[in-house]
Scaffold this motif. Structure first.
Motif, mmCIF file in Angstrom:
data_model
loop_
_atom_site.group_PDB
_atom_site.id
_atom_site.type_symbol
_atom_site.label_atom_id
_atom_site.label_comp_id
_atom_site.label_asym_id
_atom_site.label_seq_id
_atom_site.Cartn_x
_atom_site.Cartn_y
_atom_site.Cartn_z
ATOM 1 N N SER A 103 39.522 33.982 36.919
ATOM 2 C CA SER A 103 38.648 34.444 35.828
ATOM 3 C C SER A 103 38.503 35.955 35.855
ATOM 4 C CB SER A 103 37.280 33.758 35.907
ATOM 5 O OG SER A 103 37.439 32.357 35.855
ATOM 6 N N ASN A 104 39.628 36.652 36.031
ATOM 7 C CA ASN A 104 39.721 38.113 35.972
ATOM 8 C C ASN A 104 39.018 38.826 37.131
ATOM 9 O OD1 ASN A 104 41.157 38.011 33.458
ATOM 10 N ND2 ASN A 104 39.194 37.592 32.458
ATOM 11 N N SER B 276 43.247 33.836 34.094
ATOM 12 C CA SER B 276 43.053 35.285 34.081
ATOM 13 C C SER B 276 44.058 35.964 33.154
ATOM 14 C CB SER B 276 43.204 35.847 35.504
ATOM 15 O OG SER B 276 42.216 35.316 36.359
ATOM 16 N N LYS B 277 43.712 37.172 32.736
ATOM 17 C CA LYS B 277 44.613 37.944 31.883
ATOM 18 C C LYS B 277 45.895 38.301 32.622
ATOM 19 C CE LYS B 277 40.706 40.050 29.421
ATOM 20 N NZ LYS B 277 39.981 41.318 29.154
ATOM 21 N N LEU B 278 45.776 38.571 33.900
ATOM 22 C CA LEU B 278 46.943 38.904 34.717
ATOM 23 C C LEU B 278 47.438 37.618 35.366
ATOM 24 C CD1 LEU B 278 45.650 42.181 36.469
ATOM 25 C CD2 LEU B 278 46.821 41.923 34.267
ATOM 26 N N HIS B 279 48.650 37.197 35.001
ATOM 27 C CA HIS B 279 49.101 35.892 35.495
ATOM 28 C C HIS B 279 50.551 35.883 35.979
ATOM 29 C CE1 HIS B 279 50.995 35.605 31.534
ATOM 30 N NE2 HIS B 279 49.814 35.897 31.010
ATOM 31 N N GLY B 280 51.254 36.971 35.891
ATOM 32 C CA GLY B 280 52.628 37.015 36.404
ATOM 33 C C GLY B 280 52.610 37.292 37.899
ATOM 34 N N VAL B 281 52.565 36.238 38.713
ATOM 35 C CA VAL B 281 52.352 36.393 40.159
ATOM 36 C C VAL B 281 53.429 37.243 40.836
ATOM 37 C CG1 VAL B 281 52.197 35.153 42.366
ATOM 38 C CG2 VAL B 281 50.932 34.329 40.365
ATOM 39 N N PRO B 282 54.733 37.045 40.570
ATOM 40 C CA PRO B 282 55.729 37.918 41.221
ATOM 41 C C PRO B 282 55.504 39.402 40.916
ATOM 42 C CG PRO B 282 56.795 35.993 40.292
ATOM 43 C CD PRO B 282 55.381 35.966 39.800
ATOM 44 N N THR B 283 55.150 39.718 39.666
ATOM 45 C CA THR B 283 54.862 41.110 39.307
ATOM 46 C C THR B 283 53.640 41.616 40.060
ATOM 47 O OG1 THR B 283 55.809 40.821 37.098
ATOM 48 C CG2 THR B 283 54.274 42.663 37.397
ATOM 49 N N HIS C 85 47.106 38.314 51.189
ATOM 50 C CA HIS C 85 47.049 37.289 50.141
ATOM 51 C C HIS C 85 45.977 37.674 49.130
ATOM 52 C CE1 HIS C 85 47.495 33.355 48.279
ATOM 53 N NE2 HIS C 85 46.183 33.231 48.272
ATOM 54 N N PHE C 86 46.332 37.602 47.844
ATOM 55 C CA PHE C 86 45.346 37.848 46.791
ATOM 56 C C PHE C 86 45.233 36.623 45.903
ATOM 57 C CE2 PHE C 86 49.338 39.118 44.746
ATOM 58 C CZ PHE C 86 49.253 38.477 43.522
ATOM 59 N N ALA D 165 48.131 34.353 43.917
ATOM 60 C CA ALA D 165 47.960 33.306 42.909
ATOM 61 C C ALA D 165 47.042 33.844 41.825
ATOM 62 C CB ALA D 165 47.358 32.050 43.530
ATOM 63 N N SER D 166 47.142 33.247 40.639
ATOM 64 C CA SER D 166 46.287 33.655 39.528
ATOM 65 C C SER D 166 45.946 32.434 38.689
ATOM 66 C CB SER D 166 46.995 34.696 38.664
ATOM 67 O OG SER D 166 46.180 35.073 37.566
ATOM 68 N N GLN D 167 44.664 32.299 38.340
ATOM 69 C CA GLN D 167 44.200 31.175 37.533
ATOM 70 C C GLN D 167 43.223 31.674 36.473
ATOM 71 O OE1 GLN D 167 42.533 27.987 39.853
ATOM 72 N NE2 GLN D 167 44.129 28.069 41.397
#
Length: 386
Positions: A145-146, A102-109, A140-141, A98-100
């Motif tokens: 906030s980056n 953050s600059k990196l937000h394409g979870v499948p990638t 799980h990652f 999951a990503s919230q």
């Protein structure tokens, strides 16, 4: 393995409930953020939390925390972790994330990159052949906030999977949420409990398990039980502790009613699987016929929400009927969990307290109506002195 850092995931709004459960297990130093409670403890806590926590989703073992401002930094930091200490050559290592904010937000990638980074590290250690035919070590990652935190999921499937619910009715309530509703009520094992719309029996079954102190994870297995780096004795010891804690002493009745005899059969089967069939009195009954001669009971129920247009009127009728048939039960307390903001208007009373909780993605409210306390729970009045 010495002390570890664990993160317990849960439904938003239940962090304090999970925290109390952890404190009861002896883990009092905690950090809480939305949907997570983290703490440090000996490795045996992995087994004890999986076995004993009633309101948690999963028990995650933290293995890394690092900045993730770009894809290269994310990949390199994951590859640099000592994966060979946790993942055998033939283990399966599925990745979720999951990503919230953050600059990196394409979870499948990001999932694909994580898998590739782990494989790159393991191939350096084991060679190019990684068959993934063995047991699972779920990864799980989460990036917030980056900053990325990466864990191993020691639970495997969610902790709501107690192992007793083979079948469920329409829109079933998860076991973990049902347990939370009970713990957020005033019910104790010496007071009668009633669910007049019990469906597949989740609320009364969870109450009986709480009353009997039956560990919710006693009849299931966990991903971490197969891992080489977690000593088998921590699981054996936790299960022995769970068996020793079961309370077989007399308990107040737990009553479960529903108008559908077919779903009641499912509820009885579920109670039997959970080992609490003798503690619950199931009865086929229409809500309009509900009566009681008992005093100082607790009603906990999850009535229809009326989310679909064609269900709205039926749901509102149920709420009004529930209010009508319990109108004279002044010594009872009522705890009603429903996903409708207009519930109080049709129920006809304002709640003593309200608590926002989520049932899956749906925002719901736990309406709490507190009745008179039993004499045994009242504070003694001070005698007046001349």
């Amino acid at each position: 393995m010495n002390n570890v850092r664990l993160t317990i995931t849960c439904v938003y709004g239940l962090e304090a409930v999970v925290g109390r459960e952890l404190s009861d297990l002896g883990y009092r130093e905690q950090q809480k953020v939305d949907g997570r409670v983290s703490f440090e403890a000996p490795a045996e806590a992995i087994a004890r939390c999986n076995l004993f926590l009633r309101t948690a989703n999963r028990v995650l073992l933290e293995i890394g925390r690092f900045p993730a401002n770009d894809f290269d930094e994310f990949f390199d930091n994951i590859r640099d972790l000592p994966w060979e200490e946790y993942v055998p050559r033939d283990a399966q290592f599925p990745v979720t994330g999951a990503s919230q904010k953050s600059k990196l937000h394409g979870v499948p990638t990001l999932q694909g990159m994580t898998k590739k980074a782990i494989a790159s590290r393991l191939q350096e250690v084991y060679g190019s052949d990684l068959p993934e035919t063995g047991f699972e070590v779920p990864v799980h990652f989460e990036i917030r906030s980056n900053e990325c935190t990466i864990w191993l999921n020691t639970s495997g499937g969610g902790l709501h999977r107690r192992g007793y619910r083979q079948l469920a009715g329409e829109a079933p309530l998860r076991e973990t949420l049902a347990a939370a509703l009970i713990q957020l009520s005033v019910w104790r094992r010496d007071r009668a409990l009633l669910d007049p719309m019990c469906g597949s029996g989740t609320i009364p079954i969870e109450a009986a398990m709480i009353g009997r102190k039956i560990a919710p994870g006693l009849n299931r297995n966990f991903a971490g039980e197969k891992w080489n780096n977690l000593p088998g004795q921590i699981w054996t010891k936790a299960r022995e502790e769970a068996h020793d804690l079961i309370d077989r002493s007399e308990m107040a009745p737990i009553l479960a009613h529903d108008r559908d005899f077919r779903i009641l059969k499912t509820a009885r089967d579920n109670a039997r699987m959970a080992g609490v069939a003798d503690d619950i009195h199931f009865q086929e009954q229409e809500l309009k016929d509900l009566t009681t001669s008992r005093k100082y009971g607790v009603l906990i129920t999850n009535p229809p929400y009326g989310q679909r247009l064609d269900d709205v009127e039926e749901a509102r009728t149920v709420w009004q009927t529930l209010s009508d048939v319990t109108d004279s039960w002044s010594t009872w307390s009522f705890f009603i969990f429903v996903g409708a903001r207009d519930f109080e208007r049709f129920y006809g009373q304002r709640a003593t307290r309200r608590r926002k909780l989520f049932n899956g993605p749906l925002e719901c409210t736990y309406y709490q109506y507190l009745g008179d306390k039993p004499p045994s729970m009242r504070k003694p009045q001070r005698e007046e002195t001349e």
